[in-house]
Design an enzyme around this catalytic site. Sequence first.
Site, PDB file in Angstrom:
ATOM      1  N   ASN A 278      -3.360  12.013   5.436  1.00 21.06           N
ATOM      2  CA  ASN A 278      -3.362  13.274   6.170  1.00 21.06           C
ATOM      3  C   ASN A 278      -4.392  14.271   5.655  1.00 21.06           C
ATOM      4  OD1 ASN A 278      -1.253  12.042   7.440  1.00 21.06           O
ATOM      5  ND2 ASN A 278       0.316  13.430   6.684  1.00 21.06           N
TER       6      ASN A 278
ATOM      7  N   ASN B  54      -2.406  12.032  11.995  1.00 19.77           N
ATOM      8  CA  ASN B  54      -2.809  13.151  11.146  1.00 19.77           C
ATOM      9  C   ASN B  54      -4.071  12.882  10.344  1.00 19.77           C
ATOM     10  OD1 ASN B  54      -0.780  14.910  12.006  1.00 19.77           O
ATOM     11  ND2 ASN B  54       0.692  13.965  10.617  1.00 19.77           N
TER      12      ASN B  54
ATOM     13  N   TYR C 237      -4.463  11.253   0.217  1.00 20.92           N
ATOM     14  CA  TYR C 237      -3.540  10.720   1.210  1.00 20.92           C
ATOM     15  C   TYR C 237      -4.124  10.851   2.612  1.00 20.92           C
ATOM     16  CZ  TYR C 237      -0.151   9.979  -2.400  1.00 20.92           C
ATOM     17  OH  TYR C 237       0.475   9.513  -3.518  1.00 20.92           O
TER      18      TYR C 237
ATOM     19  N   TYR D 262       0.817   1.312  -1.467  1.00 20.98           N
ATOM     20  CA  TYR D 262       0.436   1.400  -0.053  1.00 20.98           C
ATOM     21  C   TYR D 262      -0.556   0.316   0.370  1.00 20.98           C
ATOM     22  CZ  TYR D 262       2.451   6.072  -0.418  1.00 20.98           C
ATOM     23  OH  TYR D 262       3.302   7.125  -0.626  1.00 20.98           O
TER      24      TYR D 262
ATOM     25  N   HIS E 196      -0.439   1.330   7.592  1.00 18.54           N
ATOM     26  CA  HIS E 196      -1.303   2.516   7.594  1.00 18.54           C
ATOM     27  C   HIS E 196      -2.618   2.265   6.855  1.00 18.54           C
ATOM     28  CE1 HIS E 196      -0.990   6.378   9.345  1.00 18.54           C
ATOM     29  NE2 HIS E 196      -0.568   7.092   8.320  1.00 18.54           N
TER      30      HIS E 196
END
Length: 192
Positions: A70, A116, A68, A17, A22
Amino acid sequence: MAEPVLVVGLGNPGPQYATTRHNAGFMVVDILADRMGEKFKVHKKSGAEVATGRLAGRPVVLAKPRVYMNESGRQVGPLAKFYSVAPADVVIVHDELDIDFGRIRLKAGGGVAGHNGLRSVASALGGNDFQRVRVGIGRPPGHKSGASFVLENFNSVERKEVPTILEQAADATELLVAQGLEPAQNTVHAWG
C-alpha cells in the site's frame, strides 16, 4: 540511447509474504531478472531493490519496492524520477482479483479498482498513465474478504499451475516492452 522502461513488481517484503497471491508481481520480476542474468541490489536513493539491464532489446530497470504494497509509490516515484522515466514508460506487474486465476491481461491507465498498491503508485506518479501487467488470481471463495485472500498462499491446486502462469506473465511483460501495448495485448489476450 533509448529511454529506459521501469518495470515494477508489486508485493510485500519479507519471507512470510514471499509465496502469497499479492506477491505475484515480485515473482514475475524475479523471473525477468533471471532471464536478464541480473541480480537485485538496493537502490540507495529510493530504497527499492533494482536490477538493470536489457529486455527485448531495450534498457530496463526492474524494481521491487521494499515497503508494504500500500506504500509502493513511496519508492516507485523516486525511481521514476532518478531514471528519468515518464509515467507512460512505467510498467506495473501486479495481482488482480477481478481477473480469473491464471489469465494475464495488459492495460494502460484506467481506475485502480480498490488496489491500494496501484493507488499509491498513481499518487506518486501524478496519475495513472502507467502500463500494467495484471496477473489474475480470481475472487476468493464464499464470503472471504479480498484483503485476507490476497495475503494467503496459493492453494495446492493453484500451486501446480503458478510456475507456468508466472512465466507467461514474464513473457507478456517482455512483449509489452518490445512491441508496445496494442500489439502485445493482441497476442497476450489471445492466450485465453
